[in-house]
Design a protein around this motif. Structure first.
Motif, PDB file in Angstrom:
ATOM      1  N   GLU A   1      16.406  43.660  48.267  1.00 53.84           N
ATOM      2  CA  GLU A   1      17.560  44.192  47.532  1.00 53.84           C
ATOM      3  C   GLU A   1      18.732  43.208  47.564  1.00 53.84           C
ATOM      4  O   GLU A   1      19.422  43.009  46.563  1.00 53.84           O
ATOM      5  N   ALA A   2      18.942  42.584  48.713  1.00 50.12           N
ATOM      6  CA  ALA A   2      20.032  41.614  48.842  1.00 50.12           C
ATOM      7  C   ALA A   2      19.778  40.391  47.960  1.00 50.12           C
ATOM      8  O   ALA A   2      20.672  39.927  47.243  1.00 50.12           O
ATOM      9  N   LEU A   3      18.556  39.870  47.994  1.00 48.85           N
ATOM     10  CA  LEU A   3      18.233  38.688  47.196  1.00 48.85           C
ATOM     11  C   LEU A   3      18.320  38.981  45.705  1.00 48.85           C
ATOM     12  O   LEU A   3      18.783  38.155  44.923  1.00 48.85           O
ATOM     13  N   SER A   4      17.865  40.167  45.316  1.00 52.50           N
ATOM     14  CA  SER A   4      17.949  40.565  43.914  1.00 52.50           C
ATOM     15  C   SER A   4      19.400  40.621  43.451  1.00 52.50           C
ATOM     16  O   SER A   4      19.735  40.212  42.338  1.00 52.50           O
ATOM     17  N   SER A   5      20.265  41.120  44.323  1.00 56.53           N
ATOM     18  CA  SER A   5      21.685  41.204  43.996  1.00 56.53           C
ATOM     19  C   SER A   5      22.329  39.821  43.923  1.00 56.53           C
ATOM     20  O   SER A   5      23.145  39.540  43.041  1.00 56.53           O
ATOM     21  N   ILE A   6      21.934  38.938  44.843  1.00 56.95           N
ATOM     22  CA  ILE A   6      22.529  37.597  44.908  1.00 56.95           C
ATOM     23  C   ILE A   6      22.105  36.737  43.723  1.00 56.95           C
ATOM     24  O   ILE A   6      22.925  36.062  43.093  1.00 56.95           O
ATOM     25  N   TYR A   7      20.800  36.764  43.405  1.00 56.59           N
ATOM     26  CA  TYR A   7      20.268  35.806  42.442  1.00 56.59           C
ATOM     27  C   TYR A   7      20.041  36.371  41.042  1.00 56.59           C
ATOM     28  O   TYR A   7      19.713  35.621  40.123  1.00 56.59           O
ATOM     29  N   GLY A   8      20.207  37.670  40.871  1.00 55.54           N
ATOM     30  CA  GLY A   8      20.171  38.262  39.536  1.00 55.54           C
ATOM     31  C   GLY A   8      18.913  37.945  38.753  1.00 55.54           C
ATOM     32  O   GLY A   8      17.792  38.169  39.220  1.00 55.54           O
ATOM     33  N   GLU A   9      19.091  37.376  37.558  1.00 52.46           N
ATOM     34  CA  GLU A   9      17.958  37.137  36.662  1.00 52.46           C
ATOM     35  C   GLU A   9      17.006  36.064  37.178  1.00 52.46           C
ATOM     36  O   GLU A   9      15.862  35.979  36.723  1.00 52.46           O
TER      37      GLU A   9
ATOM     38  N   LYS B   1       3.858  43.016  47.150  1.00 49.80           N
ATOM     39  CA  LYS B   1       5.015  42.322  47.739  1.00 49.80           C
ATOM     40  C   LYS B   1       5.038  40.840  47.339  1.00 49.80           C
ATOM     41  O   LYS B   1       5.174  39.946  48.186  1.00 49.80           O
ATOM     42  N   ILE B   2       4.861  40.583  46.034  1.00 48.51           N
ATOM     43  CA  ILE B   2       4.880  39.215  45.520  1.00 48.51           C
ATOM     44  C   ILE B   2       6.154  39.022  44.688  1.00 48.51           C
ATOM     45  O   ILE B   2       6.423  39.798  43.766  1.00 48.51           O
ATOM     46  N   TYR B   3       6.913  38.003  45.027  1.00 47.24           N
ATOM     47  CA  TYR B   3       8.199  37.767  44.366  1.00 47.24           C
ATOM     48  C   TYR B   3       8.319  36.288  44.004  1.00 47.24           C
ATOM     49  O   TYR B   3       7.654  35.425  44.575  1.00 47.24           O
ATOM     50  N   CYS B   4       9.189  36.036  43.047  1.00 50.08           N
ATOM     51  CA  CYS B   4       9.365  34.670  42.570  1.00 50.08           C
ATOM     52  C   CYS B   4      10.843  34.447  42.272  1.00 50.08           C
ATOM     53  O   CYS B   4      11.526  35.346  41.776  1.00 50.08           O
ATOM     54  N   ILE B   5      11.339  33.262  42.606  1.00 53.57           N
ATOM     55  CA  ILE B   5      12.720  32.934  42.281  1.00 53.57           C
ATOM     56  C   ILE B   5      12.778  31.529  41.712  1.00 53.57           C
ATOM     57  O   ILE B   5      12.155  30.598  42.225  1.00 53.57           O
TER      58      ILE B   5
END
Length: 320
Positions: free
Chosen positions: A17-25, A35-39
């Motif tokens: 949740e924190a990373l989603s808020s920090i990095y947005g799109e 639990k697979i995510y990409c930035i």
């Protein structure tokens, strides 16, 4: 006191949740259940020159007992650059055992990209995207689609020697286009067994003016190295954030190897939202099915039915 599974799960939720808020799109959920995510990370310039996609899988024991499983994807990231960056990430994990480290990883990668942008390193070879395609141009910008023969595809037996200067260009196949709200998607496939073949295929595709003018040419490949019993794999978003990682994840799930898949998208002026990822993956899966890299849904169902019947027959014999 060791953290419980529930506590670790909550720590993961809080971190995501924190990373989603920090990095947005730039932050993307590839698969919530797994639990697979990409930035997507860049060098912070107004027009970024250096970008990299970090894909992570959070195992049940993370962060207190297990490290994240990660993959670094960038067309320029090879050899020494890859090893140095991977070593830096692993060093961060060791220095912060038991702690949430994804933010530290992202910012370390960004620091490396900024250093590259400020140094004398040559810029990576990143192709510019084209303008939106005219609606009237929709009738002639697709490649000719030709159904394959009934014979199953045979993998080309190319030499994997890195010293070979002129490897034969693999055969390139084109899938059936998908059009939605003026945007058109088309997949292209080629059997590959070396990174040089990947490069040759990409260069050949870009010789086609219509493919070269696509808004995005997203690609992913997987090559199985028998001597090391590992996969050599990579992907490229080409401006469509996280699309390359999603495409590579699809290929991993389907367990295909020694193949390159490129999906061209010609943007028609209407935003498709998440549907664009569905079309990209559907195009890719369809061409992999068509050229016999994976079984079709019907074939899978038949095989599952046969297996079920065999199990029932075995059970009956056991009972008697």
């Amino acid at each position: 006191m060791a953290a419980s599974d529930a506590e670790r799960a909550q720590q993961q939720i809080d971190e995501i949740e924190a990373l989603s808020s920090i990095y947005g799109e730039d932050w993307c959920v590839v698969d919530e259940d797994e639990k697979i995510y990409c930035i997507k990370i860049n060098d912070c310039l107004d027009q970024p020159k250096w970008t990299l996609c970090l894909q992570v899988i959070l195992p049940p024991g993370y962060p207190t007992a297990e490290p994240p499983i990660y993959q670094l994807n960038a067309p320029w990231l090879r050899g020494q650059d890859y090893m140095e960056l991977a070593n830096s990430l692993e060093e961060i994990y060791v220095q912060n055992l038991g702690e949430s480290i994804l933010y530290l990883w992202v910012e370390k990668i960004r620091e490396v990209l900024i250093e590259k942008a400020q140094s004398s390193d040559p810029e990576p070879d990143i192709k510019k995207t084209s303008e939106e395609v005219d609606e009237d141009d929709g009738g002639d910008f697709l490649l000719d689609y030709q159904p394959i023969q009934e014979d199953s595809i045979k993998m080309l037996n190319y030499s994997t020697s890195e010293s070979q200067e002129d490897e034969e260009l693999p055969s390139i196949h084109h899938g059936t286009p998908i059009t939605d709200r003026r945007s058109t998607f088309q997949a292209h496939l080629a059997p590959v067994v070396t990174p040089r073949q990947v490069k040759r295929v990409l260069e050949k595709l870009c010789e086609n003016k219509k493919i070269a003018s696509a808004t995005h040419n997203i690609y992913a490949y997987r090559i199985y190295c028998e001597d090391k019993q590992t996969f050599l794999q990579d992907c490229e978003d080409d401006g469509e954030t996280a699309a390359g990682g999603r495409l590579l994840h699809l290929m991993q799930i389907l367990n295909v190897h020694n193949v390159l898949v490129v999906v061209s998208r010609w943007y028609g002026g209407i935003l498709l939202g998440p549907d664009r990822f569905k079309h990209i993956n559907n195009c890719a899966r369809n061409v992999l099915v068509e050229y016999n890299y994976v079984p079709s849904v019907e074939e899978s169902s038949k095989q599952a039915g046969k297996s079920k019947k065999i199990r029932k027959d075995n059970k009956k014999r056991t009972e008697h």
